[in-house]
Design a protein around this motif. Structure first.
Motif, PDB file in Angstrom:
ATOM      1  N   LEU A  37       0.843  -1.190   0.000  1.00 42.28           N
ATOM      2  CA  LEU A  37       0.000   0.000   0.000  1.00 42.28           C
ATOM      3  C   LEU A  37       0.882   1.245   0.000  1.00 42.28           C
ATOM      4  N   ASP A  38       0.374   2.310  -0.613  1.00 40.90           N
ATOM      5  CA  ASP A  38       1.222   3.494  -0.781  1.00 40.90           C
ATOM      6  C   ASP A  38       1.566   4.180   0.533  1.00 40.90           C
ATOM      7  N   ASN A  39       0.881   3.807   1.632  1.00 39.89           N
ATOM      8  CA  ASN A  39       1.263   4.381   2.921  1.00 39.89           C
ATOM      9  C   ASN A  39       2.610   3.852   3.411  1.00 39.89           C
ATOM     10  N   GLY A  40       3.158   2.882   2.687  1.00 37.99           N
ATOM     11  CA  GLY A  40       4.496   2.396   3.003  1.00 37.99           C
ATOM     12  C   GLY A  40       5.524   2.756   1.958  1.00 37.99           C
ATOM     13  N   VAL A  41       5.115   3.618   1.001  1.00 40.29           N
ATOM     14  CA  VAL A  41       6.013   3.956  -0.111  1.00 40.29           C
ATOM     15  C   VAL A  41       6.066   5.483  -0.279  1.00 40.29           C
ATOM     16  N   GLY A  42       6.266   6.154   0.823  1.00 40.01           N
ATOM     17  CA  GLY A  42       6.470   7.603   0.752  1.00 40.01           C
ATOM     18  C   GLY A  42       5.262   8.384   0.280  1.00 40.01           C
ATOM     19  N   SER A 260       1.146   3.620   9.849  1.00 39.61           N
ATOM     20  CA  SER A 260       1.719   3.938  11.166  1.00 39.61           C
ATOM     21  C   SER A 260       3.023   3.211  11.482  1.00 39.61           C
ATOM     22  N   VAL A 261       3.556   2.437  10.530  1.00 35.14           N
ATOM     23  CA  VAL A 261       4.843   1.767  10.764  1.00 35.14           C
ATOM     24  C   VAL A 261       5.956   2.812  10.721  1.00 35.14           C
ATOM     25  N   LYS A 262       6.723   2.884  11.759  1.00 42.87           N
ATOM     26  CA  LYS A 262       7.770   3.903  11.852  1.00 42.87           C
ATOM     27  C   LYS A 262       9.065   3.418  11.205  1.00 42.87           C
ATOM     28  N   GLY A 263       9.971   4.371  10.958  1.00 45.47           N
ATOM     29  CA  GLY A 263      11.272   4.022  10.409  1.00 45.47           C
ATOM     30  C   GLY A 263      11.475   4.542   9.004  1.00 45.47           C
ATOM     31  N   ASP A 264      12.669   4.318   8.475  1.00 42.79           N
ATOM     32  CA  ASP A 264      13.014   4.753   7.130  1.00 42.79           C
ATOM     33  C   ASP A 264      12.229   3.952   6.092  1.00 42.79           C
ATOM     34  N   VAL A 265      11.639   4.642   5.142  1.00 40.35           N
ATOM     35  CA  VAL A 265      10.767   3.994   4.161  1.00 40.35           C
ATOM     36  C   VAL A 265      11.502   2.906   3.380  1.00 40.35           C
ATOM     37  N   THR A 266      12.663   3.242   2.853  1.00 41.65           N
ATOM     38  CA  THR A 266      13.402   2.279   2.023  1.00 41.65           C
ATOM     39  C   THR A 266      13.856   1.087   2.839  1.00 41.65           C
ATOM     40  N   GLU A 267      14.365   1.336   4.034  1.00 40.20           N
ATOM     41  CA  GLU A 267      14.820   0.222   4.878  1.00 40.20           C
ATOM     42  C   GLU A 267      13.646  -0.677   5.263  1.00 40.20           C
ATOM     43  N   ASN A 268      12.497  -0.081   5.536  1.00 38.45           N
ATOM     44  CA  ASN A 268      11.313  -0.889   5.846  1.00 38.45           C
ATOM     45  C   ASN A 268      10.919  -1.757   4.664  1.00 38.45           C
ATOM     46  N   LEU A 269      10.941  -1.166   3.460  1.00 41.44           N
ATOM     47  CA  LEU A 269      10.582  -1.928   2.265  1.00 41.44           C
ATOM     48  C   LEU A 269      11.552  -3.088   2.029  1.00 41.44           C
ATOM     49  N   LYS A 270      12.826  -2.866   2.291  1.00 39.55           N
ATOM     50  CA  LYS A 270      13.816  -3.941   2.148  1.00 39.55           C
ATOM     51  C   LYS A 270      13.546  -5.067   3.148  1.00 39.55           C
ATOM     52  N   ALA A 271      13.255  -4.691   4.388  1.00 40.95           N
ATOM     53  CA  ALA A 271      12.975  -5.699   5.413  1.00 40.95           C
ATOM     54  C   ALA A 271      11.690  -6.456   5.093  1.00 40.95           C
ATOM     55  N   ASP A 272      10.696  -5.740   4.590  1.00 43.40           N
ATOM     56  CA  ASP A 272       9.411  -6.365   4.272  1.00 43.40           C
ATOM     57  C   ASP A 272       9.527  -7.367   3.125  1.00 43.40           C
ATOM     58  N   ILE A 273      10.264  -7.007   2.075  1.00 43.41           N
ATOM     59  CA  ILE A 273      10.370  -7.928   0.940  1.00 43.41           C
ATOM     60  C   ILE A 273      11.219  -9.147   1.316  1.00 43.41           C
ATOM     61  N   ALA A 274      12.207  -8.947   2.195  1.00 46.39           N
ATOM     62  CA  ALA A 274      12.996 -10.085   2.678  1.00 46.39           C
ATOM     63  C   ALA A 274      12.111 -11.022   3.493  1.00 46.39           C
ATOM     64  N   ALA A 275      11.258 -10.439   4.332  1.00 46.50           N
ATOM     65  CA  ALA A 275      10.332 -11.255   5.119  1.00 46.50           C
ATOM     66  C   ALA A 275       9.352 -11.988   4.215  1.00 46.50           C
ATOM     67  N   TRP A 276       8.882 -11.317   3.162  1.00 43.36           N
ATOM     68  CA  TRP A 276       7.949 -11.959   2.224  1.00 43.36           C
ATOM     69  C   TRP A 276       8.613 -13.134   1.522  1.00 43.36           C
ATOM     70  N   ARG A 277       9.872 -12.996   1.167  1.00 41.04           N
ATOM     71  CA  ARG A 277      10.572 -14.108   0.515  1.00 41.04           C
ATOM     72  C   ARG A 277      10.698 -15.296   1.466  1.00 41.04           C
ATOM     73  N   ARG A 278      10.940 -15.024   2.746  1.00 44.79           N
ATOM     74  CA  ARG A 278      10.986 -16.120   3.722  1.00 44.79           C
ATOM     75  C   ARG A 278       9.613 -16.782   3.847  1.00 44.79           C
ATOM     76  N   ILE A 279       8.577 -15.959   3.893  1.00 51.53           N
ATOM     77  CA  ILE A 279       7.214 -16.484   3.979  1.00 51.53           C
ATOM     78  C   ILE A 279       6.892 -17.331   2.746  1.00 51.53           C
ATOM     79  N   SER A 280       7.248 -16.833   1.577  1.00 54.09           N
ATOM     80  CA  SER A 280       6.980 -17.554   0.323  1.00 54.09           C
ATOM     81  C   SER A 280       7.664 -18.916   0.295  1.00 54.09           C
ATOM     82  N   SER A 281       8.856 -18.971   0.868  1.00 57.14           N
ATOM     83  CA  SER A 281       9.606 -20.234   0.865  1.00 57.14           C
ATOM     84  C   SER A 281       8.970 -21.267   1.799  1.00 57.14           C
ATOM     85  N   GLN A 282       8.088 -20.838   2.676  1.00 55.97           N
ATOM     86  CA  GLN A 282       7.458 -21.744   3.648  1.00 55.97           C
ATOM     87  C   GLN A 282       6.070 -22.195   3.217  1.00 55.97           C
ATOM     88  N   LEU A 283       5.594 -21.721   2.080  1.00 55.60           N
ATOM     89  CA  LEU A 283       4.200 -21.989   1.715  1.00 55.60           C
ATOM     90  C   LEU A 283       3.928 -23.444   1.374  1.00 55.60           C
TER      91      LEU A 283
END
Length: 286
Positions: A37-42, A260-283
């Motif tokens: 969602l765009d609330n996580g992309v600046g 409402s997620v705090k922190g640097d936008v780009t760093e959050n997006l990097k952490a989120d996509i890394a987490a999604w890849r871990r989630i995807s590998s567990q499906l």
């Protein structure tokens, strides 16, 4: 002769192994398309070009926008088309009990969605007078749905804590009454927890599954009642939830809620996509 028999047995064994491999591959569940969602992309500070390029570089499939005005939508569409990414949703406020139910210019935005797979993510906001407003809600959804049908796009009701349609079950109730084939519901993980339905997710999924058009996820700390976290945070089993969605027949995309997620936008997006890849590998794990 023995050599020929041995060769045949070896070939049959190889064919059997190949067939088993193909069977397993066909049974494997592919990861859903993943957007943010765009609330996580600046939102409000990044240009559409910056948003699109960043998401492309990081490996997201696209974005979901909050509707503002048709001119903004045109800029978003141009930027994301340029990067080969999708705009999965266009979130819009509607008001049951106001003389003007939504921005009149939104009708133009709907026309601009023709030829896309963008879903109109429709909220039904809180009313000044509490009570049963389903009849008015149904009429309003039907109006938007009929406009959407003219452009060949779908509508999904967005359950938002505090709104008239606050939960997935609320959305399903209205969808059933609307009786439009292009109208569905969504399950928004954080709002299910905020409305104290987090312990009934499987029951909600059973009810909503036939109508599901979109879903959102995020990190959730159930123990400490923190329901809007980055995807790599919290104790809720997001991978397990995605497996349940897929087992229920959901084949649509998954959106990431970042409000409402705090922190640097780009760093959050990097952490989120890394987490999604871990989630995807567990499906495909039991």
């Amino acid at each position: 002769m023995k050599t020929c028999l041995a060769l045949m047995r070896s070939m049959l064994g190889s064919f059997a192994a190949l067939a088993a491999g193909l069977l397993l591959a066909s049974a494997a569940v592919a990861a859903p398309e993943f957007f943010v969602l765009d609330n996580g992309v600046g939102r409000g500070s990044w240009t559409p070009e910056q948003q699109a390029k960043t998401l492309k570089d990081l490996g997201y499939d696209g974005i979901g926008y909050n509707y503002t005005k048709p001119a903004d939508l045109a800029a978003w569409q141009k930027a994301f088309k340029g990067q080969g990414l999708k705009i999965y949703s266009l979130y819009v406020y509607t008001f049951i009990d106001k003389p003007v139910h939504y921005d009149p210019a939104f009708k133009e935005a709907i026309k601009m969605l023709k030829g896309s797979d963008t879903v109109i993510w429709m909220t039904l906001r809180e009313t000044a007078v509490k009570g049963d407003h389903d009849a008015e809600a149904v009429k309003l959804v039907q109006e938007v749905a009929d406009l959407a049908q003219q452009s060949g796009v779908r509508v999904a009701l967005y359950g938002h804590a505090g709104f008239y349609v606050a939960t997935a079950n609320d959305a399903v109730r209205i969808v059933k009454k609307v009786e439009r084939p292009n109208v569905g519901a969504s399950i928004n993980l954080c709002h299910e927890f905020i409305t104290k339905n987090g312990d009934r997710l499987e029951e909600t999924l059973k009810t909503a599954a036939p109508y599901l058009t979109l879903v959102t996820i995020n990190g959730v700390d159930v123990k400490n009642k923190k329901y809007l976290l980055r995807l790599d945070e919290g104790d809720f089993d997001v991978a397990g939830w995605i497996r349940k969605l897929q087992a229920a027949g959901y084949k649509g995309p998954v959106g990431l809620q970042c409000f409402s997620v705090k922190g640097d936008v780009t760093e959050n997006l990097k952490a989120d996509i890394a987490a999604w890849r871990r989630i995807s590998s567990q499906l495909n794990q039991p």
